[in-house]
Design a protein around this motif. Structure first.
Motif, short mmCIF file in Angstrom:
data_model
loop_
_atom_site.label_atom_id
_atom_site.label_comp_id
_atom_site.label_asym_id
_atom_site.label_seq_id
_atom_site.Cartn_x
_atom_site.Cartn_y
_atom_site.Cartn_z
N LYS A 86 -10.58 33.06 -10.75
CA LYS A 86 -9.57 33.32 -11.79
C LYS A 86 -8.18 32.86 -11.36
O LYS A 86 -7.22 33.63 -11.34
CB LYS A 86 -9.55 34.81 -12.15
N VAL A 87 -8.07 31.59 -11.00
CA VAL A 87 -6.79 31.06 -10.53
C VAL A 87 -6.23 30.02 -11.50
O VAL A 87 -5.40 29.20 -11.12
CB VAL A 87 -6.93 30.46 -9.11
N GLN A 88 -6.69 30.06 -12.76
CA GLN A 88 -6.17 29.17 -13.81
C GLN A 88 -6.34 27.70 -13.42
O GLN A 88 -5.45 26.88 -13.65
CB GLN A 88 -4.71 29.50 -14.10
N LEU A 89 -7.49 27.39 -12.85
CA LEU A 89 -7.75 26.02 -12.42
C LEU A 89 -7.98 25.12 -13.63
O LEU A 89 -8.71 25.45 -14.55
CB LEU A 89 -8.96 26.00 -11.50
N ASP A 90 -7.31 23.95 -13.61
CA ASP A 90 -7.38 23.01 -14.72
C ASP A 90 -7.61 21.61 -14.15
O ASP A 90 -6.66 20.90 -13.80
CB ASP A 90 -6.07 23.06 -15.51
N PRO A 91 -8.87 21.17 -14.03
CA PRO A 91 -9.18 19.87 -13.40
C PRO A 91 -8.97 18.69 -14.34
O PRO A 91 -9.92 18.02 -14.74
CB PRO A 91 -10.64 20.03 -12.99
N THR A 92 -7.71 18.42 -14.70
CA THR A 92 -7.40 17.32 -15.62
C THR A 92 -7.36 15.97 -14.92
O THR A 92 -7.27 14.93 -15.58
CB THR A 92 -6.06 17.56 -16.32
N GLY A 93 -7.40 15.95 -13.58
CA GLY A 93 -7.42 14.70 -12.84
C GLY A 93 -6.04 14.27 -12.35
O GLY A 93 -5.01 14.83 -12.72
N TYR A 94 -6.06 13.26 -11.48
CA TYR A 94 -4.85 12.60 -10.97
C TYR A 94 -4.93 11.13 -11.35
O TYR A 94 -5.99 10.51 -11.22
CB TYR A 94 -4.84 12.64 -9.44
N LEU A 95 -3.82 10.57 -11.78
CA LEU A 95 -3.71 9.12 -11.95
C LEU A 95 -2.67 8.64 -10.95
O LEU A 95 -1.48 8.86 -11.12
CB LEU A 95 -3.31 8.77 -13.37
N TRP A 96 -3.14 8.02 -9.88
CA TRP A 96 -2.27 7.57 -8.79
C TRP A 96 -2.03 6.08 -8.97
O TRP A 96 -2.96 5.27 -8.88
CB TRP A 96 -2.95 7.85 -7.46
N LEU A 97 -0.78 5.70 -9.25
CA LEU A 97 -0.43 4.32 -9.55
C LEU A 97 0.17 3.63 -8.33
O LEU A 97 0.97 4.21 -7.60
CB LEU A 97 0.56 4.28 -10.71
N PHE A 98 -0.22 2.36 -8.14
CA PHE A 98 0.22 1.59 -6.97
C PHE A 98 0.87 0.29 -7.42
O PHE A 98 0.41 -0.37 -8.36
CB PHE A 98 -0.98 1.22 -6.09
N SER A 99 1.93 -0.10 -6.72
CA SER A 99 2.45 -1.45 -6.88
C SER A 99 1.52 -2.41 -6.13
O SER A 99 0.64 -1.98 -5.38
CB SER A 99 3.86 -1.55 -6.31
N LYS A 100 1.73 -3.69 -6.31
CA LYS A 100 0.89 -4.67 -5.61
C LYS A 100 1.04 -4.52 -4.10
O LYS A 100 0.05 -4.55 -3.36
CB LYS A 100 1.28 -6.09 -6.03
N GLU A 101 2.27 -4.31 -3.63
CA GLU A 101 2.51 -4.14 -2.20
C GLU A 101 1.86 -2.87 -1.67
O GLU A 101 1.23 -2.86 -0.60
CB GLU A 101 4.01 -4.12 -1.93
N GLN A 102 1.98 -1.78 -2.42
CA GLN A 102 1.37 -0.51 -2.00
C GLN A 102 -0.15 -0.61 -1.98
O GLN A 102 -0.80 -0.08 -1.09
CB GLN A 102 1.82 0.61 -2.95
N TRP A 103 -0.70 -1.29 -2.97
CA TRP A 103 -2.16 -1.44 -3.03
C TRP A 103 -2.67 -2.24 -1.83
O TRP A 103 -3.67 -1.87 -1.21
CB TRP A 103 -2.57 -2.11 -4.33
N ASN A 104 -1.97 -3.31 -1.49
CA ASN A 104 -2.39 -4.12 -0.34
C ASN A 104 -2.33 -3.31 0.95
O ASN A 104 -3.16 -3.49 1.85
CB ASN A 104 -1.50 -5.36 -0.22
#
Length: 414
Positions: A86-104
Motif C-alpha cells: 500500500k505505497v501508492q505504486l504507479d508503474p507508468t514507466g521511464y522514458l530516458w532520452l539521450f543525445s547522440k553523444e550521450q548514446w554513444n
C-alpha cells in the motif's frame, strides 16, 4: 549522572537513528529476525519518513548498468508490487532520452543488458514521436534527442507511505519508536587517549536535544544526508556526503503531451538529455514535478534548506522551454532536500566501527532500493554473511562494506 545527562530507563539491544525509508526498513527486518530483542527506532521528526524521504521525487527504476544496483532495485520493486505494501505504486514507466553523444557514451553498457529480463526497449526518434511530442533539434547548450530507452518496470510511489509502512510493521512486532528526538552526540567509553585504536573503544550511548541518554549494545545510523555531520566529530569517515536537491511543481495550463495523450494514456516519467532535468507527471493533479540532477557547482554541504527560485529560472525553465516550446505552466510549489552521496561508485554503504554501523550513501536511489538495503543491514547486524532478498536471491553482505567492497561503478546516472 555526573555530567548532568539524564539516562533513560532500560537498555536496548539495538538503537536505530533515523526513521526515513532506510532506517525504518532496517528496523522492520531486524525486529522480524530477532523478535525477542529490544529495538528502538529514533527520529528527529514527528513521524517516519518526514525528513529527506518526504522531499524526494519518489521515482523508482530497475534500469542500471551495475548488476549490484539492478539486484538491489529489482528485488525491492518486487516487494513494493505486493498487494499488502500500500505505497501508492504507479508503474507508468521511464522514458530516458539521450543525445547522440550521450548514446554513444552509454550504448556499450546498455547493449550488455537483456531487454526482456530488465523490461526495457530501445527507441529511435520515430518511436519516441509516438509517445511524446518534443523538439528534437540541438541549439546552444541543449543537445539533440537522438535515442531513448523506455523502461517498463519504473514509475513512482509514495516515499512517506513506504517509510510508514515499514515503521508500522516494526511497531506491530513490538518495536519501540521515539519521534521528535534529535541525537546530538555519542558517548564513547574505553578510550585511553585521543589516538586510541577503534578496537579499544565503543559507543556507550547517545544524547538527544533534551540531554536524555540512550544506551544499547549496538547502534545503527541511518540518517542519510546527516550521516557525515553526525559521525565526523567522533572520527568516523563514513564516505557519505550531502548534496542539495530542489524540486518544483508546475501547474500545466495546456497538456502539451506531458500528462496524457489524446486517448488519456498517462505519460511516463521523462529524463531529458540536457542538464539532468527530469519530469514526473502527476496526472490526477494536472501538474508535473521537475528537478535537476546537477553535480558540478552544487556543494557537498548541509546548506540553506530553502529552494531557490533563481535555480528554476536558470537551470530548469530554459530546458523545458527548448524541448517543449508549447508548454504553458505556472510555478505552484517548490521544496528542497538532500541526497546522501557515496563516491565514486554511487552505490549504498553498510559499514561498522566497533559497535556502530552506518547505512546510507544511496545517492538519490534510496527509495527504489530500500527493501533490499534494509534486509542486508539487518543480516549484517545478526552476523550473517548473506541476506535473502525479496526475489529469493542471496546477497553477500560484505559487498556493500568499505573494507571488502565488491560493487560495480554505475554508468547510467541521470
Amino acid at each position: 549522572m555526573a555530567n548532568g545527562l539524564k539516562r533513560t530507563p532500560g537498555f536496548f539491544d539495538f538503537i536505530i537513528i533515523g526513521a526515513g525509508v532506510i532506517g525504518s526498513a532496517t528496523a522492520c527486518y531486524l525486529k522480524k529476525a530477532l523478535p525477542e530483542s529490544r529495538i528502538l527506532l529514533i527520529d528527529r521528526y514527528h513521524t517516519a519518513g518526514a525528513g529527506n524521504t518526504a522531499k524526494s521525487a519518489a521515482l523508482f527504476r530497475n534500469f542500471f548498468s551495475s548488476r549490484t544496483n539492478r539486484l538491489l532495485a529489482g528485488s525491492s520493486i518486487k516487494y513494493y508490487l505486493e498487494p499488502g505494501t500500500k505505497v501508492q505504486l504507479d508503474p507508468t514507466g521511464y522514458l530516458w532520452l539521450f543525445s547522440k553523444e550521450q548514446w554513444n557514451a552509454s550504448r556499450t553498457a546498455i547493449h550488455e543488458l537483456d531487454p526482456e529480463k530488465n523490461k526495457f526497449e530501445i527507441l529511435d526518434r520515430d518511436r519516441i514521436a509516438d509517445i511524446l511530442g518534443i523538439n528534437y533539434q540541438a541549439k546552444g547548450h541543449f543537445p539533440d534527442v537522438n535515442s531513448g530507452i523506455f523502461c517498463h518496470l519504473c514509475g513512482s510511489l509514495s516515499a512517506t507511505a513506504l517509510a510508514r509502512h515499514y515503521a508500522s510493521l516494526f511497531k506491530s512486532m513490538g518495536g519501540e519508536i521515539n519521534f521528535n528526538t534529535d541525537i546530538k552526540e555519542f558517548i564513547i567509553t574505553g578510550q585511553n587517549s585521543c589516538y586510541a585504536p577503534w578496537d579499544n573503544v565503543f559507543i556507550d550511548g547517545i544524547v538527544d536535544q533534551k540531554g536524555n541518554t540512550y544506551n544499547a549494545k549496538e547502534f545503527i545510523v541511518a540518517t542519510g544526508a546527516w550521516t557525515h555531520d553526525l559521525l565526523a566529530p567522533i572520527g568516523i569517515a563514513s564516505g557519505i556526503l550531502p548534496k542539495k536537491r530542489q524540486l518544483f511543481a508546475l501547474k500545466i495550463e495546456n497538456n502539451a503531451g506531458l500528462l496524457a495523450d489524446s486517448t488519456s494514456t498517462i505519460r511516463p516519467a521523462i529524463i531529458l538529455p540536457a542538464g539532468g532535468v527530469y519530469i514526473k507527471p502527476v496526472f490526477d493533479k494536472n501538474i508535473i514535478i521537475v528537478g535537476c540532477a546537477d553535480d558540478l557547482g552544487q556543494p557537498f554541504l548541509m546548506s540553506d534548506p530553502e529552494p531557490d527560485p533563481l535555480y528554476f529560472q536558470r537551470a530548469i525553465e530554459p530546458v523545458l522551454n527548448h524541448y517543449f516550446p508549447e508548454l504553458d505552466f505556472i510555478l505552484s510549489l517548490k521544496w528542497a532536500g538532500y541526497y546522501d552521496y557515496h563516491w565514486p561508485d554511487m552505490t549504498p554503504v553498510i559499514e561498522s566501527v566497533a559497535n556502530l554501523t552506518w547505512v546510507g550513501g544511496t545517492s538519490g536511489s534510496g527509495i527504489m532500493k530500500a527493501d533490499a538495503i534494509g534486509r542486508i543491514a539487518a543480516a549484517r547486524m545478526q552476523g550473517h554473511k548473506e541476506a535473502l532478498l525479496a526475489d529469493g536471491s542471496k546477497f553477500r553482505v560484505s559487498r556493500l562494506s568499505l573494507q571488502d567492497r565488491d560493487v560495480e561503478k554505475e554508468e547510467l546516472i541521470i
